[in-house]
Scaffold this motif. Structure first.
Motif, PDB file in Angstrom:
ATOM      1  N   UNK A 127       3.582  -5.113  17.577  1.00 56.97           N
ATOM      2  CA  UNK A 127       4.424  -4.775  16.441  1.00 56.97           C
ATOM      3  C   UNK A 127       3.752  -5.225  15.133  1.00 56.97           C
ATOM      4  N   UNK A 128       3.031  -6.341  15.167  1.00 59.41           N
ATOM      5  CA  UNK A 128       2.307  -6.782  13.972  1.00 59.41           C
ATOM      6  C   UNK A 128       1.271  -5.742  13.573  1.00 59.41           C
ATOM      7  N   UNK A 129       0.619  -5.177  14.585  1.00 61.73           N
ATOM      8  CA  UNK A 129      -0.383  -4.146  14.327  1.00 61.73           C
ATOM      9  C   UNK A 129       0.269  -2.884  13.759  1.00 61.73           C
ATOM     10  N   UNK A 130       1.387  -2.472  14.386  1.00 66.23           N
ATOM     11  CA  UNK A 130       2.022  -1.210  13.984  1.00 66.23           C
ATOM     12  C   UNK A 130       2.574  -1.245  12.559  1.00 66.23           C
ATOM     13  N   UNK A 131       3.091  -2.375  12.122  1.00 58.58           N
ATOM     14  CA  UNK A 131       3.578  -2.448  10.739  1.00 58.58           C
ATOM     15  C   UNK A 131       2.447  -2.176   9.761  1.00 58.58           C
ATOM     16  N   UNK A 132       1.272  -2.707  10.065  1.00 59.47           N
ATOM     17  CA  UNK A 132       0.122  -2.470   9.184  1.00 59.47           C
ATOM     18  C   UNK A 132      -0.246  -0.997   9.156  1.00 59.47           C
ATOM     19  N   UNK A 133      -0.229  -0.351  10.331  1.00 62.00           N
ATOM     20  CA  UNK A 133      -0.544   1.076  10.403  1.00 62.00           C
ATOM     21  C   UNK A 133       0.446   1.855   9.546  1.00 62.00           C
ATOM     22  N   UNK A 134       1.724   1.500   9.665  1.00 61.31           N
ATOM     23  CA  UNK A 134       2.758   2.221   8.919  1.00 61.31           C
ATOM     24  C   UNK A 134       2.552   2.097   7.410  1.00 61.31           C
ATOM     25  N   UNK A 135       2.313   0.876   6.952  1.00 57.43           N
ATOM     26  CA  UNK A 135       2.159   0.692   5.505  1.00 57.43           C
ATOM     27  C   UNK A 135       0.866   1.308   4.983  1.00 57.43           C
ATOM     28  N   UNK A 136      -0.195   1.248   5.798  1.00 58.38           N
ATOM     29  CA  UNK A 136      -1.444   1.872   5.373  1.00 58.38           C
ATOM     30  C   UNK A 136      -1.248   3.382   5.206  1.00 58.38           C
ATOM     31  N   UNK A 137      -0.372   3.969   6.042  1.00 60.24           N
ATOM     32  CA  UNK A 137      -0.063   5.387   5.899  1.00 60.24           C
ATOM     33  C   UNK A 137       0.595   5.698   4.566  1.00 60.24           C
ATOM     34  N   UNK A 138       1.435   4.788   4.102  1.00 64.06           N
ATOM     35  CA  UNK A 138       2.081   5.010   2.811  1.00 64.06           C
ATOM     36  C   UNK A 138       1.049   5.026   1.685  1.00 64.06           C
ATOM     37  N   UNK A 139       0.021   4.185   1.824  1.00 63.59           N
ATOM     38  CA  UNK A 139      -1.022   4.131   0.802  1.00 63.59           C
ATOM     39  C   UNK A 139      -1.920   5.368   0.899  1.00 63.59           C
ATOM     40  N   UNK A 251      -4.610   1.891 -12.301  1.00 68.58           N
ATOM     41  CA  UNK A 251      -5.243   0.611 -12.565  1.00 68.58           C
ATOM     42  C   UNK A 251      -4.369  -0.560 -12.128  1.00 68.58           C
ATOM     43  N   UNK A 252      -3.033  -0.354 -12.205  1.00 66.71           N
ATOM     44  CA  UNK A 252      -2.113  -1.479 -12.030  1.00 66.71           C
ATOM     45  C   UNK A 252      -2.213  -2.176 -10.686  1.00 66.71           C
ATOM     46  N   UNK A 253      -2.597  -1.427  -9.673  1.00 66.75           N
ATOM     47  CA  UNK A 253      -2.645  -2.056  -8.356  1.00 66.75           C
ATOM     48  C   UNK A 253      -3.763  -3.094  -8.242  1.00 66.75           C
ATOM     49  N   UNK A 254      -4.701  -3.095  -9.229  1.00 67.65           N
ATOM     50  CA  UNK A 254      -5.716  -4.158  -9.209  1.00 67.65           C
ATOM     51  C   UNK A 254      -5.078  -5.537  -9.355  1.00 67.65           C
ATOM     52  N   UNK A 255      -3.948  -5.604 -10.066  1.00 67.35           N
ATOM     53  CA  UNK A 255      -3.358  -6.926 -10.352  1.00 67.35           C
ATOM     54  C   UNK A 255      -2.846  -7.615  -9.065  1.00 67.35           C
ATOM     55  N   UNK A 256      -1.941  -6.950  -8.299  1.00 67.47           N
ATOM     56  CA  UNK A 256      -1.541  -7.615  -7.055  1.00 67.47           C
ATOM     57  C   UNK A 256      -2.719  -7.814  -6.097  1.00 67.47           C
ATOM     58  N   UNK A 257      -3.682  -6.873  -6.168  1.00 66.61           N
ATOM     59  CA  UNK A 257      -4.847  -7.028  -5.294  1.00 66.61           C
ATOM     60  C   UNK A 257      -5.600  -8.308  -5.630  1.00 66.61           C
ATOM     61  N   UNK A 294       0.617  -2.486  -2.018  1.00 70.51           N
ATOM     62  CA  UNK A 294       0.930  -1.219  -1.341  1.00 70.51           C
ATOM     63  C   UNK A 294       1.890  -0.382  -2.180  1.00 70.51           C
ATOM     64  N   UNK A 295       2.908  -1.042  -2.720  1.00 73.53           N
ATOM     65  CA  UNK A 295       3.902  -0.291  -3.500  1.00 73.53           C
ATOM     66  C   UNK A 295       3.328   0.186  -4.850  1.00 73.53           C
ATOM     67  N   UNK A 296       2.496  -0.621  -5.479  1.00 73.29           N
ATOM     68  CA  UNK A 296       1.913  -0.146  -6.739  1.00 73.29           C
ATOM     69  C   UNK A 296       0.898   0.968  -6.464  1.00 73.29           C
ATOM     70  N   UNK A 297       0.233   0.881  -5.319  1.00 72.74           N
ATOM     71  CA  UNK A 297      -0.771   1.905  -5.001  1.00 72.74           C
ATOM     72  C   UNK A 297      -0.120   3.269  -4.766  1.00 72.74           C
ATOM     73  N   UNK A 298       1.114   3.296  -4.243  1.00 72.20           N
ATOM     74  CA  UNK A 298       1.734   4.596  -3.991  1.00 72.20           C
ATOM     75  C   UNK A 298       2.597   5.087  -5.158  1.00 72.20           C
ATOM     76  N   UNK A 299       2.896   4.216  -6.081  1.00 74.10           N
ATOM     77  CA  UNK A 299       3.678   4.583  -7.261  1.00 74.10           C
ATOM     78  C   UNK A 299       3.030   5.779  -7.970  1.00 74.10           C
ATOM     79  N   UNK A 300       3.729   6.748  -8.516  1.00 72.24           N
ATOM     80  CA  UNK A 300       5.189   6.904  -8.579  1.00 72.24           C
ATOM     81  C   UNK A 300       5.777   7.677  -7.392  1.00 72.24           C
ATOM     82  N   UNK A 301       5.038   7.726  -6.280  1.00 73.84           N
ATOM     83  CA  UNK A 301       5.554   8.417  -5.097  1.00 73.84           C
ATOM     84  C   UNK A 301       6.135   7.413  -4.119  1.00 73.84           C
ATOM     85  N   UNK A 302       7.023   7.890  -3.273  1.00 73.10           N
ATOM     86  CA  UNK A 302       7.446   7.046  -2.150  1.00 73.10           C
ATOM     87  C   UNK A 302       6.787   7.535  -0.868  1.00 73.10           C
ATOM     88  N   UNK A 303       6.428   8.826  -0.845  1.00 72.19           N
ATOM     89  CA  UNK A 303       5.686   9.377   0.288  1.00 72.19           C
ATOM     90  C   UNK A 303       4.607  10.283  -0.297  1.00 72.19           C
TER      91      UNK A 303
END
Lengths: 381, 492
Positions: A127-139, A251-257, A294-303
């Motif tokens: 499950x730890x692995x699958x959560x990462x796969x799921x979020x990477x898909x969002x990015x 550019x904004x996602x550089x900050x949390x990164x 992850x969330x800033x990288x996909x902004x302004x989309x959710x999918x």
């Protein structure tokens, strides 16, 4: 009131941060506790570090799910129907894990415990692995398309061309769908994403155990945490830079990164020194920053659509109406501080380190097989 | 089979399974809290022992209830995504409220209650179990607000532009939370949950009272007698509550969903002074003209629905008349031939399977109170067996209650009705996910069913095993005040 959808995008991110930073350590403990323990008593030391907390941690997931349903119905519908089999796998693993934790100690029998330990560990790894796969898909973006449902009862639909969809303002007929199926979710990038959460949670769990235990066991998990922290730093660095360069939209996602990077370095440094409280806090912030990334990288989309940018589901398209979001905002404003308050209190109640000597010699649970007679039991002629 | 049918089976199976566990949690948590409070106030050791004993059963049950509950929340998105799109604006909010107000409370305080014995004062520990008890009941309320919106949509408007139901302003949410259907359903469900838990306590209490008397175990018959009587009283109060709230809910249902109640009675046509059907047979294949009514009680249905036995005011709707009404009303939307009748067999018999089994715990409670009066110990082996037999009965009743409520609403997932918002409606056919293939739904259907079956067996064996083990009165394990180096009182 146009800022509300964006506020709720942030709230959803915060709920996932709550889930992954908190449940992250009990997944980590779940992955490690069978291998890191030298004897059955140590296993129980490890399990008792998460005992009072894992259930509360899991509620962050339910809240994230419920809040997405209410604040972004289109996102909820598109994501969970699209990631159908992946989500099914995650749910099965979570169910078995809960039962494994709660039922392990109910029967005093070596094989009974071994079986639940195995189930728990396997579930925690997967499950730890699958959560990462799921979020990477969002990015990365998924096979999202806009469909026109021509006959709902027979599931017949037509794919709407990107141009036609951009021209249309009416969303009654057109809805977003993930049409790629389960295997479209697995790419080198998303699989590496799986390793990221896996390694972060391993470190998180090891540091947490080091923080909550005492004696020999603590010395051992501290050393383990020192090694694991280097691994999670390297894997996360590779993935995050790949994500930023290839998929992030601004550019904004550089900050949390950058914050995540600094914190992971600090985690590794403090873990080497054996300063487990600082290391835990640093790793905690690192995971939070990674989710924020992850969330800033996909902004302004959710999918994000990997087929055509016009197919991407945006925050505004996915959003519920104002009244729903106002009500939810008021409720969260009142309730979240209360929840955080009693959660912190519960961590304080159980703040004492657990030593092997705190664990009773007798394993808990009922004896297997025939019941032992009660002490005062007298047979009647 | 089509994805639609499979998705419906999946929803039915996972929901009924989840709802076997939930009422026990809702009812048992307050009962355990009361037991622990009795111990706290009187200092009588037996109440602490009983609270611990039933607390263990509560924990075993809670784990599986939580685990299967997660599926419930995500299933709407997985299998019913079109439904989720349609009502998410309204339906999602109570779910989110449930998590914020109830789940965090239950989970955090259950951990504090279980692991906190010996780490906090007995008073604070008792407060923790009360928080769990309050949490599970708040949970029931919010989930029933969500469900009641599907039975009786209020506080919503239909937006033609988006094709969706939307909240009717901030006040709309207040209407959702004060929906009379939700109030009726919550009181009915919670009293039913107390009946489930009370019967469990009474059943185990009675059986152990007899067993420990036969085995002559010191101190035990008195302790189990207390548990049993506590259970008997709970049964009688909650059974009366179930009947009363059921009556109010029934009256609302006649008003709001005439088709559901007509099907429950297999009554074909509008009738004055309609009788109550006790038993009917025949070919129920959705043709109510083929049903032969064997035992009827005259005028009772009319009285239940309208408070009038006879006369024009006592008229209640029949299946065929409602069907004709809907066909005319929705001819433009769904065609002239759409069948708006729920499955008659399921609706008719599940209604009876909801009410019938309740008689068994009530008999147990009445007999029990009589035979244990004036400090008497009850030692009849026959009754001990009967007590065990009574335990599953309210479980069966509450499961069929849900089957009736949900199946009786078909073919609607959001049922239009005279007193609700009329244009907020959705047929179940239109709510299913569009891009999930039948093979995928079948995979998860089999997956969940097999997994649930295995876990269900383990759950049952564990509860059975703990019941058989009973309580050992010889070991002293009262929760001690904070002591630095004492072993943890509860450990995995």
């Amino acid at each position: 009131m146009d800022f509300l959808p964006y506020l709720w995008f942030i709230v959803i991110a915060v709920l996932w941060i709550g889930y992954l930073t908190l449940e992250g350590f009990d997944f980590g403990v779940g992955m490690l506790y069978t291998t890191v323990s030298k004897n059955p008593k140590e296993r129980r030391v490890a399990l008792n570090t998460i005992g009072p907390h894992w259930d509360g941690n899991e509620v962050w997931l339910l809240t994230a799910g419920g809040a997405t349903f209410a604040a972004f119905p289109e996102w909820y519908a598109t994501m969970f129907s699209g990631m159908y089999l992946a989500l099914f796998l995650i749910l099965v693993l979570l169910i078995v894990r809960i039962c494994a934790i709660e039922w392990r100690g109910k029967i005093n029998d070596i094989n009974w415990r071994k079986r639940w330990d195995l189930a728990h560990t396997v579930c925690a790894w997967l499950v730890s692995f699958l959560w990462g796969v799921a979020f990477a898909n969002l990015v990365q973006g998924m096979k999202i398309e806009v469909l026109e449902i021509t006959n709902p009862a027979t599931q017949t639909y037509e794919i709407v061309s990107p141009e036609a969809f951009e021209a249309a303002t009416n969303t009654a007929a057109y809805t977003h769908h993930l049409t790629g199926g389960f295997f479209s979710l697995l790419t080198p990038f998303t699989l590496l994403g799986g390793l990221v959460t896996l390694s972060l949670f391993l470190t998180h769990g090891a540091v947490f155990m080091a923080l909550k235990t005492a004696g020999d066991f603590q010395v051992r998990v501290e050393k383990l945490a020192a090694r694991l922290s280097i691994g999670s730093l390297l894997i996360t660095a590779v993935w995050a830079i790949w994500a930023q360069l290839a998929y992030a939209s601004g550019f904004w996602s550089w900050i949390p990164l950058a914050i995540a990077a600094v914190c992971l370095v600090l985690t590794a440094l403090w873990a080497q020194k054996g300063d487990e409280l600082k290391a835990f806090i640093a790793n905690f912030i690192a995971i939070a920053a990674a989710v924020a990334f992850i969330f800033t990288a996909m902004f302004p989309n959710v999918m994000k659509s990997s087929i055509d940018p016009a197919y991407s589901l945006t925050i505004e398209q996915a959003s519920a109406t104002g009244p729903t979001q106002i009500i939810m905002s008021v409720a969260s404003l009142i309730l979240v501080p209360i929840i955080i308050g009693y959660s912190i209190w519960s961590y304080k109640v159980f703040s004492k380190r657990i030593h092997v000597d705190n664990i009773p010699d007798d394993p808990s649970g009922l004896s297997r097989g025939t019941k032992k007679p009660l002490a005062n039991e007298v047979s009647v002629q | 089979m089509e994805a639609l049918d499979l998705a419906r089976w999946q929803f039915g199976i996972t929901t009924v399974y989840h709802f076997i566990l939930v009422p026990l949690t809702i009812g048992l948590a307050p009962l355990v809290a009361i037991m622990q409070t009795k111990w706290l106030r009187s200092g009588e050791e037996k109440w602490m022992k009983l609270a611990e004993f039933f607390g263990k059963i509560l924990i075993i049950n809670f784990a599986l209830g939580v685990a299967t509950g997660i599926v419930q929340e995500f299933q709407f998105g997985m299998n019913w995504s079109e439904y989720s799109r349609f009502v998410g604006d309204i339906f999602g909010a109570p779910l989110a409220f449930e998590a914020l107000m109830a789940f965090f409370l239950e989970s955090t305080f259950l951990g504090l209650w279980v692991f906190g014995k010996g780490r906090m004062s007995a008073k604070l520990n008792t407060l923790c179990i009360w928080m769990v008890a309050i949490g599970v009941n708040i949970s029931a309320y919010f989930i029933l607000c969500a469900n009641s919106f599907m039975q009786h949509p209020v506080g919503a408007v239909y937006n033609e532009e988006t094709g969706r139901a939307e909240l009717d302003g901030v006040g709309g949410f207040l209407e959702v939370l004060t929906n009379n259907t939700a109030i009726a359903a919550t009181s009915h469900t919670i009293t039913a949950a107390f009946l489930v838990a009370g019967t469990l306590v009474a059943g185990i209490g009675t059986w152990w009272m007899v067993r420990s008397t036969k085995k002559n175990i010191a101190g035990q018959p008195e302790m189990w007698r207390s548990a049993a009587r506590f259970g008997f009283v709970t049964i009688l109060i909650s059974a009366a509550g179930v009947g009363l709230t059921g009556h109010f809910q029934g009256q609302l249902m006649y008003e709001q969903q005439p088709m559901k109640m007509a099907s429950a009675e297999a009554q074909c046509h509008n009738e004055e002074g309609a009788p109550l059907s006790i038993l009917a047979i025949g070919d129920f294949t959705n043709d109510c003209e083929n049903v032969t009514r064997i035992i009827d009680v005259p005028w009772v249905t009319s009285f239940m629905a309208t408070n009038h036995f006879t006369g024009p005011e006592s008229e209640v709707a029949g299946v065929e008349d409602v069907q004709a009404f809907y066909q005319e009303k929705y001819a433009d939307q769904f065609g002239e031939d759409y069948d708006y009748r729920p499955n008659l067999v399921v609706t008719y018999y599940s209604f009876r399977a909801m009410i019938g089994p309740i008689i068994f715990p009530v008999i147990l409670a009445l007999a029990g109170l009589w035979f244990t009066r004036k400090e008497k110990i009850w030692d009849s082996s026959g009754w001990a067996k009967y007590a065990l037999f009574a335990i599953p009965m309210p479980f069966i009743a509450s499961s069929f209650g849900w089957i009736f409520t949900e199946m009786g609403r078909q073919p609607w997932v959001v049922a239009p009705n005279p007193t609700g918002v009329e244009d907020v409606l959705l047929l179940t056919d239109y709510g299913v996910s569009q891009t999930t293939s039948p093979a995928m739904v079948l995979t998860t259907l089999i997956g969940f069913t097999v997994l649930y079956a295995i876990l269900g067996v383990v759950w049952f064996l564990l509860v059975r095993r703990y019941t058989l083990e009973g309580i050992d009165l010889t070991t002293e394990k009262a929760p001690a005040p904070d002591d630095e180096n004492q072993p943890l009182s509860f450990v995995y």
